[in-house]
Design a protein around this motif. Structure first.
Motif, PDB file in Angstrom:
ATOM      1  N   ARG A  22       4.639  -6.714 -17.913  1.00 31.79           N
ATOM      2  CA  ARG A  22       4.133  -5.355 -17.691  1.00 31.79           C
ATOM      3  C   ARG A  22       2.783  -5.201 -18.364  1.00 31.79           C
ATOM      4  O   ARG A  22       2.603  -5.593 -19.519  1.00 31.79           O
ATOM      5  N   ILE A  23       1.848  -4.642 -17.645  1.00 38.98           N
ATOM      6  CA  ILE A  23       0.506  -4.376 -18.167  1.00 38.98           C
ATOM      7  C   ILE A  23       0.236  -2.892 -17.990  1.00 38.98           C
ATOM      8  O   ILE A  23       0.514  -2.327 -16.927  1.00 38.98           O
ATOM      9  N   ARG A  24      -0.281  -2.246 -19.011  1.00 39.04           N
ATOM     10  CA  ARG A  24      -0.630  -0.824 -18.921  1.00 39.04           C
ATOM     11  C   ARG A  24      -2.137  -0.649 -19.033  1.00 39.04           C
ATOM     12  O   ARG A  24      -2.781  -1.175 -19.944  1.00 39.04           O
ATOM     13  N   PHE A  25      -2.683   0.089 -18.080  1.00 37.37           N
ATOM     14  CA  PHE A  25      -4.105   0.423 -18.066  1.00 37.37           C
ATOM     15  C   PHE A  25      -4.261   1.933 -18.216  1.00 37.37           C
ATOM     16  O   PHE A  25      -3.589   2.697 -17.528  1.00 37.37           O
ATOM     17  N   LYS A  26      -5.105   2.323 -19.117  1.00 33.00           N
ATOM     18  CA  LYS A  26      -5.432   3.738 -19.293  1.00 33.00           C
ATOM     19  C   LYS A  26      -6.900   3.910 -18.941  1.00 33.00           C
ATOM     20  O   LYS A  26      -7.780   3.336 -19.587  1.00 33.00           O
ATOM     21  N   THR A  27      -7.180   4.659 -17.902  1.00 34.20           N
ATOM     22  CA  THR A  27      -8.548   4.752 -17.422  1.00 34.20           C
ATOM     23  C   THR A  27      -9.264   5.949 -18.038  1.00 34.20           C
ATOM     24  O   THR A  27      -8.627   6.919 -18.457  1.00 34.20           O
ATOM     25  N   PRO A  28     -10.575   5.909 -18.076  1.00 30.49           N
ATOM     26  CA  PRO A  28     -11.329   7.128 -18.379  1.00 30.49           C
ATOM     27  C   PRO A  28     -11.230   8.059 -17.166  1.00 30.49           C
ATOM     28  O   PRO A  28     -10.676   7.670 -16.131  1.00 30.49           O
ATOM     29  N   PRO A  29     -11.724   9.278 -17.245  1.00 28.09           N
ATOM     30  CA  PRO A  29     -11.704  10.152 -16.069  1.00 28.09           C
ATOM     31  C   PRO A  29     -12.437   9.486 -14.902  1.00 28.09           C
ATOM     32  O   PRO A  29     -13.584   9.041 -15.040  1.00 28.09           O
ATOM     33  N   LEU A  30     -11.780   9.409 -13.753  1.00 28.13           N
ATOM     34  CA  LEU A  30     -12.324   8.759 -12.576  1.00 28.13           C
ATOM     35  C   LEU A  30     -12.635   9.802 -11.502  1.00 28.13           C
ATOM     36  O   LEU A  30     -11.805  10.685 -11.225  1.00 28.13           O
ATOM     37  N   GLU A  31     -13.814   9.702 -10.910  1.00 24.25           N
ATOM     38  CA  GLU A  31     -14.145  10.605  -9.806  1.00 24.25           C
ATOM     39  C   GLU A  31     -13.202  10.347  -8.637  1.00 24.25           C
ATOM     40  O   GLU A  31     -12.903   9.197  -8.297  1.00 24.25           O
ATOM     41  N   THR A  32     -12.734  11.411  -8.003  1.00 22.11           N
ATOM     42  CA  THR A  32     -11.778  11.265  -6.915  1.00 22.11           C
ATOM     43  C   THR A  32     -12.438  11.036  -5.566  1.00 22.11           C
ATOM     44  O   THR A  32     -11.754  10.692  -4.601  1.00 22.11           O
ATOM     45  N   ASN A  33     -13.746  11.207  -5.489  1.00 23.14           N
ATOM     46  CA  ASN A  33     -14.431  11.075  -4.191  1.00 23.14           C
ATOM     47  C   ASN A  33     -15.102   9.718  -3.999  1.00 23.14           C
ATOM     48  O   ASN A  33     -15.906   9.542  -3.085  1.00 23.14           O
ATOM     49  N   ARG A  75     -10.461   9.906  -2.249  1.00 24.50           N
ATOM     50  CA  ARG A  75      -9.528  10.851  -1.631  1.00 24.50           C
ATOM     51  C   ARG A  75     -10.099  11.382  -0.328  1.00 24.50           C
ATOM     52  O   ARG A  75     -11.256  11.786  -0.250  1.00 24.50           O
ATOM     53  N   GLU A  76      -9.285  11.358   0.708  1.00 28.05           N
ATOM     54  CA  GLU A  76      -9.645  11.939   1.994  1.00 28.05           C
ATOM     55  C   GLU A  76      -9.131  13.369   2.047  1.00 28.05           C
ATOM     56  O   GLU A  76      -7.962  13.621   1.794  1.00 28.05           O
ATOM     57  N   GLY A  77     -10.002  14.289   2.388  1.00 28.40           N
ATOM     58  CA  GLY A  77      -9.599  15.684   2.451  1.00 28.40           C
ATOM     59  C   GLY A  77      -9.625  16.341   1.090  1.00 28.40           C
ATOM     60  O   GLY A  77      -9.760  15.680   0.045  1.00 28.40           O
ATOM     61  N   THR A  78      -9.476  17.669   1.088  1.00 25.72           N
ATOM     62  CA  THR A  78      -9.481  18.408  -0.175  1.00 25.72           C
ATOM     63  C   THR A  78      -8.754  19.724   0.022  1.00 25.72           C
ATOM     64  O   THR A  78      -8.288  20.040   1.117  1.00 25.72           O
ATOM     65  N   TRP A  79      -8.634  20.506  -1.033  1.00 23.31           N
ATOM     66  CA  TRP A  79      -8.009  21.812  -0.981  1.00 23.31           C
ATOM     67  C   TRP A  79      -8.599  22.657  -2.096  1.00 23.31           C
ATOM     68  O   TRP A  79      -9.295  22.153  -2.979  1.00 23.31           O
ATOM     69  N   GLU A 133       0.837  -1.192   0.000  1.00 30.78           N
ATOM     70  CA  GLU A 133       0.000   0.000   0.000  1.00 30.78           C
ATOM     71  C   GLU A 133       0.879   1.252   0.000  1.00 30.78           C
ATOM     72  O   GLU A 133       2.064   1.206   0.332  1.00 30.78           O
ATOM     73  N   PHE A 134       0.265   2.356  -0.383  1.00 37.14           N
ATOM     74  CA  PHE A 134       0.964   3.637  -0.416  1.00 37.14           C
ATOM     75  C   PHE A 134      -0.068   4.745  -0.240  1.00 37.14           C
ATOM     76  O   PHE A 134      -1.213   4.615  -0.696  1.00 37.14           O
ATOM     77  N   THR A 135       0.330   5.827   0.432  1.00 39.49           N
ATOM     78  CA  THR A 135      -0.539   6.987   0.577  1.00 39.49           C
ATOM     79  C   THR A 135       0.001   8.118  -0.283  1.00 39.49           C
ATOM     80  O   THR A 135       1.146   8.549  -0.117  1.00 39.49           O
ATOM     81  N   TRP A 136      -0.820   8.577  -1.194  1.00 44.06           N
ATOM     82  CA  TRP A 136      -0.475   9.637  -2.137  1.00 44.06           C
ATOM     83  C   TRP A 136      -0.998  10.952  -1.554  1.00 44.06           C
ATOM     84  O   TRP A 136      -2.193  11.150  -1.394  1.00 44.06           O
ATOM     85  N   GLY A 157      -5.020  16.519   0.524  1.00 46.33           N
ATOM     86  CA  GLY A 157      -5.688  15.257   0.225  1.00 46.33           C
ATOM     87  C   GLY A 157      -4.771  14.063   0.417  1.00 46.33           C
ATOM     88  O   GLY A 157      -3.556  14.158   0.263  1.00 46.33           O
ATOM     89  N   ARG A 158      -5.389  12.936   0.768  1.00 43.68           N
ATOM     90  CA  ARG A 158      -4.679  11.668   0.924  1.00 43.68           C
ATOM     91  C   ARG A 158      -5.451  10.599   0.156  1.00 43.68           C
ATOM     92  O   ARG A 158      -6.643  10.379   0.414  1.00 43.68           O
ATOM     93  N   THR A 159      -4.763   9.953  -0.766  1.00 42.79           N
ATOM     94  CA  THR A 159      -5.373   8.863  -1.529  1.00 42.79           C
ATOM     95  C   THR A 159      -4.632   7.577  -1.196  1.00 42.79           C
ATOM     96  O   THR A 159      -3.436   7.465  -1.454  1.00 42.79           O
ATOM     97  N   HIS A 160      -5.321   6.621  -0.604  1.00 40.81           N
ATOM     98  CA  HIS A 160      -4.708   5.350  -0.224  1.00 40.81           C
ATOM     99  C   HIS A 160      -4.849   4.353  -1.375  1.00 40.81           C
ATOM    100  O   HIS A 160      -5.940   4.140  -1.905  1.00 40.81           O
TER     101      HIS A 160
END
Length: 398
Positions: free
Chosen positions: A379-390, A323-327, A283-286, A302-305
């Protein structure tokens, strides 16, 4: 050295060293207070560089600056950096310049390129003369540093919250490895990346001390199962440019940024994740904020786990939590480029429970809004559509 100072009445402080340190500390404290009263409206984050490593430096937003650029590659300086990191003075910068008549750039180009390749990855802040930016090696390594900016920033947050160094000696993370204690030519960028610094511009490969464990070559994705600690020969050139060898630790999750063109449009910066699958869950916190103001002191950040788990049935689940928190100005959605290293090419994949478009080659993803492809053997590459952050997002593949 034999000087004796009376010292304060309530302490036993008499050495020249102690008073020199105190003077430096009070001097820097005065600078901080003076600048703070000017109410820096446009650049409120204060960052000071000083030329001596005084106690209390980091408490006053300080960085140690080594102005002797010609000493950058010496083992003594690398050893000093290690000690400073363990002591809490984590930010360190070197002068990479060629203003010395004895070191003309034209005659020592490979030496300067090797200094620059190292500084770009471990110096915070990075101080360069403008003429160095004309060198292809400089542009390559600066682009690498920029691509890792979200990772550096998250590590800086961890340093602020827990004291964990951004750039640490091997011994910090591999304390049971007695040989790692004397290896100043290798450093860890966070707990995820190992960087080899013991090289110059005259060779094609460098011997890097790699602790026991599972690793991935950052550039090629090649898997390295290091049964016991030892030296590994790694390339120090990529696309013809001199650059430091980097290994990613199995289990590492590295946020970054990458430029991509969407259907022929102008390149744009897209958030990226590199995930190196390990034997256990990781895991990582961004961490993110506006990058400019002091609003983060008012908990405006913000913190994204992010986690990655490989199940007994061979499937892998990557979870990007809401995402936890905002700015102020925080994006409400974003697309992601996700590179996953380790598993063999999957036959099934879903994003948030729905099948995702698969293409035969990674280059085809440039023309798609979203999709995924297998690139090489692991190696696998995934390109996502726009994802909601909340909201949470789950990437599953098998």
């Amino acid at each position: 050295p034999e000087g004796w100072y009376q010292g304060p009445p309530d302490g036993n402080i008499h050495s020249h060293y102690a008073w020199n340190n105190l003077f430096s500390l009070k001097w820097q404290e005065g600078v901080v207070k003076s600048v703070a009263t000017q109410r820096l409206r446009y650049r409120p984050r204060l960052f000071l560089m000083v030329n001596n490593g005084l106690a209390g430096l980091t408490r006053l937003c300080g960085s140690l600056y080594n102005s002797h650029g010609s000493l950058f590659v010496s083992r003594s300086v690398l050893a000093a950096r290690s000690h400073l990191a363990l002591a809490g003075v984590d930010y360190f910068s070197s002068a990479i310049t060629h203003n010395r008549p004895a070191w003309p750039l034209e005659q020592n180009a490979s030496m300067y390129d090797s200094w620059l390749a190292k500084s770009c990855l471990i110096d915070i802040p990075l101080v360069l003369p403008e003429e160095m930016l004309l060198r292809p090696s400089a542009r390559y390594n600066l682009a690498l540093r920029e691509s890792l900016a979200p990772y550096y920033y998250s590590l800086a947050w961890e340093a602020n919250l827990s004291g964990q160094p951004v750039v640490a000696p091997l011994a910090y993370y591999f304390q049971e490895d007695a040989s790692a204690r004397s290896r100043v030519g290798e450093v860890m960028l966070g707990r995820g990346l190992l960087i080899g610094l013991d090289f110059d511009g005259s060779a094609e490969r460098a011997n890097v001390y790699v602790p026991e464990g599972r690793w991935y070559n950052w550039r090629t994705g090649e898997f390295l199962d290091q049964k016991e600690a030892g030296l590994v020969a790694l390339d120090i050139k990529d696309a013809g440019q001199l650059t430091a060898p980097i290994l990613a630790r199995a289990g590492a999750i590295i946020p970054g940024v990458e430029e991509q063109s969407l259907k022929g449009s102008a390149p744009e910066a897209i958030a990226a994740l590199k995930i190196f699958i390990g034997e256990t869950s990781s895991e990582f916190t961004w961490y993110e904020d506006d990058g400019e103001s002091l609003d983060y002191l008012r908990n405006l950040y913000g913190r994204t786990h992010i986690s990655a788990v490989t199940n007994p049935d061979g499937s892998t689940v990557v979870t990007i939590k809401a995402r936890e928190g905002t700015w102020t100005g925080a994006p409400s959605e974003r697309r992601l480029l996700i590179d996953i290293y380790g598993p063999s090419a999957p036959g099934e994949e879903t994003l948030d429970g729905l099948p995702h478009n698969r293409v035969a080659r990674g280059v085809e993803l440039d023309q798609l809004e979203s999709g995924w492809a297998s690139i090489g053997s692991n190696r696998i590459r995934f390109k996502t559509p726009p994802l909601e952050t909340n909201v949470d997002h789950v990437l599953w593949f098998k």
